[in-house]
Design a protein around this motif. Sequence first.
Motif, short mmCIF file in Angstrom:
data_model
loop_
_atom_site.label_atom_id
_atom_site.label_comp_id
_atom_site.label_asym_id
_atom_site.label_seq_id
_atom_site.Cartn_x
_atom_site.Cartn_y
_atom_site.Cartn_z
N LYS A 54 19.43 11.76 31.81
CA LYS A 54 20.27 11.45 30.53
C LYS A 54 20.49 12.60 29.76
CE LYS A 54 18.72 6.46 30.22
NZ LYS A 54 17.84 5.81 29.42
N ILE A 55 19.54 13.39 29.57
CA ILE A 55 19.80 14.72 29.02
C ILE A 55 20.96 15.67 29.16
CG2 ILE A 55 18.71 16.93 28.31
CD1 ILE A 55 15.80 15.44 28.12
N VAL A 56 20.61 15.77 30.54
CA VAL A 56 21.78 16.62 31.25
C VAL A 56 22.88 15.76 31.39
CG1 VAL A 56 22.51 17.64 33.59
CG2 VAL A 56 20.08 17.86 32.76
N TYR A 57 23.13 14.65 31.69
CA TYR A 57 24.21 13.74 31.49
C TYR A 57 25.27 13.81 30.24
CZ TYR A 57 27.36 9.45 31.36
OH TYR A 57 28.16 8.68 31.28
N GLU A 58 24.18 13.77 29.12
CA GLU A 58 25.00 13.76 27.80
C GLU A 58 25.69 15.25 27.69
OE1 GLU A 58 25.80 11.41 25.61
OE2 GLU A 58 24.90 9.94 26.80
N LYS A 59 24.86 16.27 28.14
CA LYS A 59 25.55 17.65 27.96
C LYS A 59 26.68 17.93 28.74
CE LYS A 59 23.86 22.30 27.67
NZ LYS A 59 22.64 23.30 28.02
N TYR A 60 26.93 17.44 29.93
CA TYR A 60 27.76 17.97 30.80
C TYR A 60 29.09 16.86 31.26
CZ TYR A 60 25.15 22.04 31.71
OH TYR A 60 24.41 23.32 31.50
N LYS A 61 28.75 15.77 30.85
CA LYS A 61 29.71 14.66 31.33
C LYS A 61 31.25 15.02 30.92
CE LYS A 61 29.09 11.41 27.33
NZ LYS A 61 28.63 10.22 26.83
N ARG A 62 31.42 15.56 29.56
CA ARG A 62 32.83 15.89 29.48
C ARG A 62 33.63 16.85 30.11
NH1 ARG A 62 30.32 13.95 25.01
NH2 ARG A 62 31.37 12.02 24.03
N GLU A 63 32.51 17.80 30.58
CA GLU A 63 32.96 19.08 31.42
C GLU A 63 33.36 18.64 32.81
OE1 GLU A 63 31.35 23.20 30.93
OE2 GLU A 63 30.03 21.93 29.68
N VAL A 64 32.60 17.95 33.84
CA VAL A 64 32.75 17.79 35.10
C VAL A 64 32.99 16.21 35.20
CG1 VAL A 64 31.82 19.95 35.63
CG2 VAL A 64 30.24 17.91 35.60
N GLY A 65 32.95 15.47 34.55
CA GLY A 65 32.86 13.86 34.70
C GLY A 65 31.42 13.31 34.74
N SER A 66 31.39 12.04 34.20
CA SER A 66 30.12 11.42 34.41
C SER A 66 29.69 11.18 35.94
CB SER A 66 30.31 10.05 33.74
OG SER A 66 31.23 9.31 34.28
N ALA A 67 30.52 10.85 36.80
CA ALA A 67 30.02 10.54 37.98
C ALA A 67 29.64 11.91 38.77
CB ALA A 67 31.38 10.05 38.97
N THR A 68 30.18 12.92 38.57
CA THR A 68 29.78 14.20 39.21
C THR A 68 28.22 14.49 38.60
OG1 THR A 68 32.16 15.00 39.27
CG2 THR A 68 30.25 16.60 39.38
N VAL A 69 28.00 14.22 37.34
CA VAL A 69 26.76 14.41 36.81
C VAL A 69 25.72 13.73 37.34
CG1 VAL A 69 25.51 14.87 34.70
CG2 VAL A 69 27.72 15.64 34.62
N GLN A 70 26.18 12.40 37.31
CA GLN A 70 25.14 11.42 38.11
C GLN A 70 24.84 11.74 39.38
OE1 GLN A 70 27.31 7.73 37.39
NE2 GLN A 70 26.61 7.46 35.27
N GLN A 71 25.76 12.02 40.38
CA GLN A 71 25.56 12.42 41.64
C GLN A 71 24.40 13.70 41.75
OE1 GLN A 71 26.33 9.60 42.98
NE2 GLN A 71 26.64 10.75 44.80
N VAL A 72 24.87 14.62 40.99
CA VAL A 72 23.93 16.14 40.92
C VAL A 72 22.67 15.56 40.64
CG1 VAL A 72 23.67 18.00 40.15
CG2 VAL A 72 25.78 17.55 40.71
N CYS A 73 22.54 14.67 39.59
CA CYS A 73 21.00 14.11 39.21
C CYS A 73 20.36 13.61 40.27
CB CYS A 73 21.10 13.66 37.99
SG CYS A 73 21.48 14.51 36.71
N ARG A 74 21.12 12.48 40.96
CA ARG A 74 20.61 11.70 42.04
C ARG A 74 20.22 12.74 43.11
NH1 ARG A 74 25.43 7.42 41.70
NH2 ARG A 74 24.36 6.25 39.81
N LYS A 75 21.20 13.70 43.39
CA LYS A 75 20.78 14.46 44.91
C LYS A 75 19.37 15.24 44.61
CE LYS A 75 22.75 14.82 48.65
NZ LYS A 75 22.19 13.88 49.54
N ASN A 76 19.31 15.74 43.32
CA ASN A 76 18.24 16.55 42.80
C ASN A 76 16.80 15.60 42.80
OD1 ASN A 76 16.27 17.33 40.45
ND2 ASN A 76 17.27 19.30 41.30
N ALA A 77 17.15 14.15 42.23
CA ALA A 77 15.96 13.24 42.39
C ALA A 77 15.58 13.24 43.78
CB ALA A 77 16.34 12.12 41.70
N ASP A 78 16.54 12.89 44.80
CA ASP A 78 16.11 12.97 46.18
C ASP A 78 15.20 14.17 46.55
OD1 ASP A 78 17.74 10.45 46.42
OD2 ASP A 78 19.42 11.57 47.56
N GLY A 79 15.41 15.30 46.38
CA GLY A 79 14.58 16.45 46.66
C GLY A 79 13.17 16.49 46.05
#
Length: 147
Positions: A54-79
Amino acid sequence: MKRTVTVKLQAPKEVERIPFELAVITGKVWNEVNYLRMRDFKEGRIVDFNRSGKIVYEKYKREVGSATVQQVCRKNADGWRSFFENLGKMRSGEFPKWFKPKPPGYREENHLIILRNDQYRIEGNKLILKGLGKFGRVEVSPTSQDF
Protein backbone atom coordinates in the motif's frame (compact mmCIF):
# COMPACT_ATOMS: atom_id res chain seq x y z
CA MET A 1 -1.32 -20.38 -16.16
CA LYS A 2 1.72 -18.12 -16.03
CA ARG A 3 3.35 -16.86 -19.17
CA THR A 4 6.14 -14.59 -20.18
CA VAL A 5 6.17 -12.67 -23.41
CA THR A 6 9.57 -11.43 -24.52
CA VAL A 7 9.78 -9.15 -27.52
CA LYS A 8 12.44 -6.99 -29.07
CA LEU A 9 10.88 -3.65 -29.89
CA GLN A 10 11.68 -1.02 -32.43
CA ALA A 11 9.71 1.94 -31.16
CA PRO A 12 8.87 5.01 -33.22
CA LYS A 13 10.88 8.10 -32.21
CA GLU A 14 7.91 9.72 -30.44
CA VAL A 15 7.51 6.77 -28.03
CA GLU A 16 11.12 5.56 -27.90
CA ARG A 17 11.77 6.86 -24.38
CA ILE A 18 8.58 5.41 -22.83
CA PRO A 19 9.72 1.78 -22.34
CA PHE A 20 12.96 3.02 -20.75
CA GLU A 21 11.15 5.38 -18.37
CA LEU A 22 8.63 2.66 -17.57
CA ALA A 23 11.44 0.21 -16.79
CA VAL A 24 13.17 2.74 -14.54
CA ILE A 25 10.01 3.46 -12.56
CA THR A 26 8.96 -0.20 -12.22
CA GLY A 27 12.49 -0.98 -11.07
CA LYS A 28 12.12 1.72 -8.42
CA VAL A 29 8.80 0.20 -7.33
CA TRP A 30 10.45 -3.23 -6.96
CA ASN A 31 13.40 -1.84 -5.03
CA GLU A 32 11.27 0.27 -2.70
CA VAL A 33 8.78 -2.48 -1.81
CA ASN A 34 11.69 -4.90 -1.40
CA TYR A 35 13.48 -2.43 0.90
CA LEU A 36 10.40 -2.09 3.13
CA ARG A 37 10.03 -5.87 3.36
CA MET A 38 13.77 -6.39 3.92
CA ARG A 39 13.74 -3.81 6.72
CA ASP A 40 10.85 -5.61 8.45
CA PHE A 41 12.65 -8.95 8.10
CA LYS A 42 16.02 -7.70 9.39
CA GLU A 43 14.39 -5.93 12.34
CA GLY A 44 12.65 -9.16 13.35
CA ARG A 45 9.13 -7.98 12.50
CA ILE A 46 6.57 -9.92 10.51
CA VAL A 47 6.89 -8.98 6.84
CA ASP A 48 3.56 -7.31 6.13
CA PHE A 49 3.00 -7.62 2.38
CA ASN A 50 -0.18 -5.54 2.45
CA ARG A 51 1.31 -2.60 4.35
CA SER A 52 4.44 -2.35 2.22
CA GLY A 53 2.41 -2.80 -0.96
CA LYS A 54 0.00 0.00 0.00
CA ILE A 55 2.83 2.41 0.80
CA VAL A 56 4.45 1.87 -2.60
CA TYR A 57 1.08 1.77 -4.40
CA GLU A 58 0.12 5.23 -3.14
CA LYS A 59 3.49 6.65 -4.16
CA TYR A 60 3.69 5.27 -7.71
CA LYS A 61 0.14 4.56 -8.96
CA ARG A 62 -0.12 7.80 -10.95
CA GLU A 63 3.27 7.34 -12.59
CA VAL A 64 2.91 3.83 -14.01
CA GLY A 65 -0.70 2.94 -13.26
CA SER A 66 -2.23 1.05 -10.39
CA ALA A 67 -2.21 -2.35 -12.12
CA THR A 68 1.52 -2.11 -12.83
CA VAL A 69 2.36 -1.23 -9.23
CA GLN A 70 0.16 -4.07 -7.97
CA GLN A 71 1.83 -6.58 -10.29
CA VAL A 72 5.34 -5.57 -9.23
CA CYS A 73 4.36 -5.83 -5.55
CA ARG A 74 2.76 -9.25 -6.14
CA LYS A 75 5.81 -10.55 -7.98
CA ASN A 76 8.06 -9.34 -5.17
CA ALA A 77 5.76 -10.98 -2.59
CA ASP A 78 6.07 -14.27 -4.54
CA GLY A 79 9.84 -14.04 -4.14
CA TRP A 80 9.54 -13.39 -0.41
CA ARG A 81 7.10 -16.28 0.06
CA SER A 82 9.48 -18.59 -1.76
CA PHE A 83 12.32 -17.38 0.48
CA PHE A 84 10.29 -18.09 3.63
CA GLU A 85 9.29 -21.52 2.32
CA ASN A 86 12.92 -22.40 1.60
CA LEU A 87 13.99 -21.02 4.98
CA GLY A 88 11.48 -23.35 6.67
CA LYS A 89 12.71 -26.32 4.64
CA MET A 90 16.31 -25.50 5.54
CA ARG A 91 15.48 -25.32 9.24
CA SER A 92 13.63 -28.63 9.11
CA GLY A 93 16.63 -30.31 7.47
CA GLU A 94 15.14 -30.82 4.00
CA PHE A 95 18.08 -29.03 2.37
CA PRO A 96 21.81 -29.72 2.71
CA LYS A 97 23.60 -27.71 5.38
CA TRP A 98 25.49 -25.64 2.82
CA PHE A 99 22.24 -24.35 1.29
CA LYS A 100 21.38 -20.86 2.50
CA PRO A 101 18.21 -19.29 1.06
CA LYS A 102 18.40 -15.59 0.25
CA PRO A 103 15.58 -13.05 0.14
CA PRO A 104 14.75 -11.36 -3.17
CA GLY A 105 17.42 -8.93 -4.30
CA TYR A 106 17.31 -5.42 -5.64
CA ARG A 107 16.99 -4.77 -9.36
CA GLU A 108 18.81 -2.52 -11.72
CA GLU A 109 16.21 0.12 -12.38
CA ASN A 110 16.33 -0.09 -16.15
CA HIS A 111 15.78 -3.83 -16.56
CA LEU A 112 12.28 -4.52 -15.26
CA ILE A 113 8.79 -4.10 -16.68
CA ILE A 114 6.03 -6.23 -15.19
CA LEU A 115 2.56 -5.90 -16.67
CA ARG A 116 -0.76 -7.57 -15.97
CA ASN A 117 -2.17 -9.61 -18.85
CA ASP A 118 -4.90 -7.06 -19.57
CA GLN A 119 -2.39 -4.22 -19.91
CA TYR A 120 -1.10 -5.34 -23.28
CA ARG A 121 -2.34 -6.96 -26.45
CA ILE A 122 -0.86 -7.85 -29.78
CA GLU A 123 -2.71 -6.75 -32.89
CA GLY A 124 -1.08 -7.72 -36.15
CA ASN A 125 2.46 -6.43 -35.91
CA LYS A 126 1.86 -3.98 -33.05
CA LEU A 127 2.18 -4.33 -29.31
CA ILE A 128 -0.36 -2.12 -27.59
CA LEU A 129 0.29 -1.18 -23.97
CA LYS A 130 -2.39 0.54 -21.90
CA GLY A 131 -3.12 1.57 -18.34
CA LEU A 132 0.38 2.88 -17.78
CA GLY A 133 -0.39 5.93 -15.64
CA LYS A 134 1.20 9.04 -17.07
CA PHE A 135 2.21 7.17 -20.23
CA GLY A 136 -1.39 6.30 -21.16
CA ARG A 137 -1.67 4.08 -24.25
CA VAL A 138 1.47 3.20 -26.22
CA GLU A 139 1.78 1.37 -29.55
CA VAL A 140 5.09 -0.13 -30.64
CA SER A 141 6.07 -2.32 -33.56
CA PRO A 142 8.36 -5.32 -33.08
CA THR A 143 11.52 -5.70 -35.13
CA SER A 144 10.35 -9.14 -36.23
CA GLN A 145 7.17 -11.19 -36.33
CA ASP A 146 8.42 -13.82 -33.83
CA PHE A 147 6.36 -13.33 -30.74
